[in-house]
Design a protein around this motif. Structure first.
Motif, PDB file in Angstrom:
ATOM      1  N   THR A  34      -3.990   8.536   7.098  1.00 22.88           N
ATOM      2  CA  THR A  34      -3.341   8.136   5.804  1.00 22.88           C
ATOM      3  C   THR A  34      -2.217   7.281   6.369  1.00 22.88           C
ATOM      4  N   GLY A  35      -1.407   7.779   7.124  1.00 23.50           N
ATOM      5  CA  GLY A  35      -0.150   7.011   7.713  1.00 23.50           C
ATOM      6  C   GLY A  35      -0.556   5.557   8.134  1.00 23.50           C
ATOM      7  N   SER A  36      -1.633   5.709   8.927  1.00 28.46           N
ATOM      8  CA  SER A  36      -2.104   4.699  10.096  1.00 28.46           C
ATOM      9  C   SER A  36      -2.688   3.581   9.004  1.00 28.46           C
ATOM     10  N   LEU A  37      -3.331   3.778   7.808  1.00 27.10           N
ATOM     11  CA  LEU A  37      -3.757   3.006   7.165  1.00 27.10           C
ATOM     12  C   LEU A  37      -2.695   2.399   6.318  1.00 27.10           C
ATOM     13  N   ILE A  38      -1.573   2.890   5.940  1.00 27.12           N
ATOM     14  CA  ILE A  38      -0.684   2.584   5.305  1.00 27.12           C
ATOM     15  C   ILE A  38       0.271   1.390   6.275  1.00 27.12           C
ATOM     16  N   GLY A  39       0.445   1.775   7.408  1.00 26.51           N
ATOM     17  CA  GLY A  39       1.147   0.816   8.430  1.00 26.51           C
ATOM     18  C   GLY A  39       0.171   0.120   8.873  1.00 26.51           C
TER      19      GLY A  39
ATOM     20  N   VAL B  40       0.875  -1.265  -0.069  1.00 27.04           N
ATOM     21  CA  VAL B  40      -0.029  -0.046  -0.094  1.00 27.04           C
ATOM     22  C   VAL B  40       0.836   1.142   0.104  1.00 27.04           C
ATOM     23  N   SER B  41       0.367   2.211  -0.658  1.00 28.47           N
ATOM     24  CA  SER B  41       1.357   3.178  -0.895  1.00 28.47           C
ATOM     25  C   SER B  41       0.415   4.850  -1.246  1.00 28.47           C
ATOM     26  N   VAL B  42       1.034   5.931  -0.905  1.00 30.44           N
ATOM     27  CA  VAL B  42       0.441   6.922  -1.044  1.00 30.44           C
ATOM     28  C   VAL B  42       0.622   7.532  -2.666  1.00 30.44           C
ATOM     29  N   LYS B  43      -0.604   7.829  -3.023  1.00 32.52           N
ATOM     30  CA  LYS B  43      -0.690   8.490  -4.475  1.00 32.52           C
ATOM     31  C   LYS B  43      -0.753   9.848  -4.492  1.00 32.52           C
ATOM     32  N   GLN B  44      -1.386  10.569  -3.420  1.00 29.19           N
ATOM     33  CA  GLN B  44      -1.450  12.001  -3.177  1.00 29.19           C
ATOM     34  C   GLN B  44      -1.487  12.097  -1.645  1.00 29.19           C
ATOM     35  N   ALA B  45      -0.543  12.357  -1.109  1.00 32.10           N
ATOM     36  CA  ALA B  45      -0.597  12.898   0.372  1.00 32.10           C
ATOM     37  C   ALA B  45      -1.618  13.916   0.757  1.00 32.10           C
ATOM     38  N   ALA B  46      -2.054  13.743   2.058  1.00 31.42           N
ATOM     39  CA  ALA B  46      -3.202  14.653   2.780  1.00 31.42           C
ATOM     40  C   ALA B  46      -2.575  16.092   2.842  1.00 31.42           C
ATOM     41  N   ASP B  47      -3.462  17.151   2.646  1.00 35.29           N
ATOM     42  CA  ASP B  47      -2.949  18.452   2.598  1.00 35.29           C
ATOM     43  C   ASP B  47      -2.119  18.851   3.963  1.00 35.29           C
ATOM     44  N   GLU B  48      -1.339  19.854   3.673  1.00 36.75           N
ATOM     45  CA  GLU B  48      -0.656  20.389   4.999  1.00 36.75           C
ATOM     46  C   GLU B  48      -1.363  21.306   5.586  1.00 36.75           C
ATOM     47  N   GLY B  49      -1.101  21.699   6.765  1.00 36.76           N
ATOM     48  CA  GLY B  49      -1.789  22.514   7.768  1.00 36.76           C
ATOM     49  C   GLY B  49      -2.493  21.961   8.769  1.00 36.76           C
TER      50      GLY B  49
ATOM     51  N   MET C 221      -6.494  -2.018  -6.356  1.00 37.14           N
ATOM     52  CA  MET C 221      -7.732  -0.866  -6.022  1.00 37.14           C
ATOM     53  C   MET C 221      -6.826   0.321  -5.253  1.00 37.14           C
ATOM     54  N   VAL C 222      -7.870   1.194  -5.405  1.00 36.97           N
ATOM     55  CA  VAL C 222      -7.326   2.613  -4.868  1.00 36.97           C
ATOM     56  C   VAL C 222      -8.448   3.207  -4.075  1.00 36.97           C
ATOM     57  N   ALA C 223      -7.955   3.892  -3.092  1.00 37.38           N
ATOM     58  CA  ALA C 223      -8.945   4.415  -2.170  1.00 37.38           C
ATOM     59  C   ALA C 223      -8.607   6.143  -2.113  1.00 37.38           C
ATOM     60  N   VAL C 224      -9.788   6.678  -1.940  1.00 34.77           N
ATOM     61  CA  VAL C 224      -9.813   8.277  -1.795  1.00 34.77           C
ATOM     62  C   VAL C 224      -9.933   8.528  -0.252  1.00 34.77           C
ATOM     63  N   LEU C 225      -9.497   9.067   0.378  1.00 35.61           N
ATOM     64  CA  LEU C 225      -9.596   9.458   1.966  1.00 35.61           C
ATOM     65  C   LEU C 225      -9.953  11.008   1.969  1.00 35.61           C
ATOM     66  N   ALA C 226     -10.849  11.161   2.670  1.00 34.55           N
ATOM     67  CA  ALA C 226     -11.269  12.656   3.050  1.00 34.55           C
ATOM     68  C   ALA C 226     -11.847  13.033   4.480  1.00 34.55           C
TER      69      ALA C 226
END
Length: 266
Positions: A66-71, A47-56, A116-121
């Motif tokens: 996101t990091g938790s899901l990857i781990g 599992v890898s990040v295709k688009q990182a979460a927005d900063e701030g 498969m690919v997942a969008v997180l929001a």
């Protein structure tokens, strides 16, 4: 209501169409979209990040998710994450900080098959049908959870327990025999260290919660520009809810800081 959302798609192109659909719903005022990220599972199961979460401030919680899901999704294939003790490391801690539980990870893990690919929001939505309809038409399978106050509850509870333990040890020290006092003092020092760590965590969490609230309110105010009167009224309700959620979280953290302060005072 403030929620963490994960939508699983059969392809990368469908996932990015789903992301565009969420942005469209934000523009129309059906939802408020605070932060997004995209992850993918390749055919080897990685599992890898295709688009990182927005900063701030607004992207912090989603970045933790996101990091938790990857781990956590990197665990043994076919084993429920919630049942895999070996997976419960820093990733699980960050998962709690993001405001969701391991049960959601188990659901996403079962759905996110190789390829498969997942969008997180992180979103605010008044009703679920706009998101479910748009993403469902693209083949998206949607999982969502209300953001909880797990960390705030834990810090308030631990502060109360450490406070009580410090009081008991202080009483014990006054009654202890001379030869036992050194051991009691060691216990007091250990509890003092826990109290100081808890106090620092509560302070940092409270500052983070305030920054997040202010950033969300600013995003909602920006979303109101050009909106219809009906949409503006809905967005005002979301602003009120964001502020109320912050007040509830802040009250628990303030209690934790007060209890640790009392226990640490001479």
């Amino acid at each position: 209501m403030n929620k963490m959302l994960v939508a699983v798609f059969g392809s990368e192109s469908a996932a990015y169409e789903g992301l565009s659909a969420l942005k469209d719903l934000h523009k129309s005022g059906d939802i408020t979209l605070y932060a997004t990220a995209v992850i993918a599972k390749d055919y080897s199961g990685a599992v890898s990040v295709k688009q990182a979460a927005d900063e701030g401030p607004v992207g912090t919680a989603l970045g933790m998710l996101t990091g938790s899901l990857i781990g956590l999704l990197a665990g043994p294939v076919g084993v429920a994450v919630g049942a895999s003790v070996g997976a419960l490391s820093g990733a699980a801690v960050d998962l709690g900080r993001s405001g969701v539980g391991l049960d959601m990870v188990d659901e996403v893990s079962a759905a996110l098959l190789p390829g498969m690919v997942a969008v997180l929001a992180e979103v605010d939505e008044t009703w679920m049908s706009p998101v479910d309809t748009r993403l469902g038409a693209l083949g998206g399978l949607v999982f969502r959870r209300l953001r909880s106050e797990v960390v705030e509850d834990q810090l308030a509870r631990e502060s109360a327990l450490f406070n009580a333990e410090m009081n008991e040890l202080s009483d014990e020290l006054t009654r202890a025999r001379a030869e036992d006092k050194a051991a009691v003092r060691e216990q007091i020092e250990a509890v003092r260290n826990k109290l100081e760590a808890t106090q620092a965590q509560a302070k940092a969490r409270q500052e983070q919660a305030k920054s997040e609230m202010e950033a969300k309110v600013a995003a909602l105010r920006d979303q109101m520009k050009g909106a219809s009167d009906r949409r503006k009224a809905q967005l005002e309700q979301r602003i009120a809810q964001v502020k109320a959620d912050y007040e509830a979280r802040s009250a628990k953290l303030a209690q934790a800081r007060r209890l640790t302060r009392e226990a640490l005072s001479p």
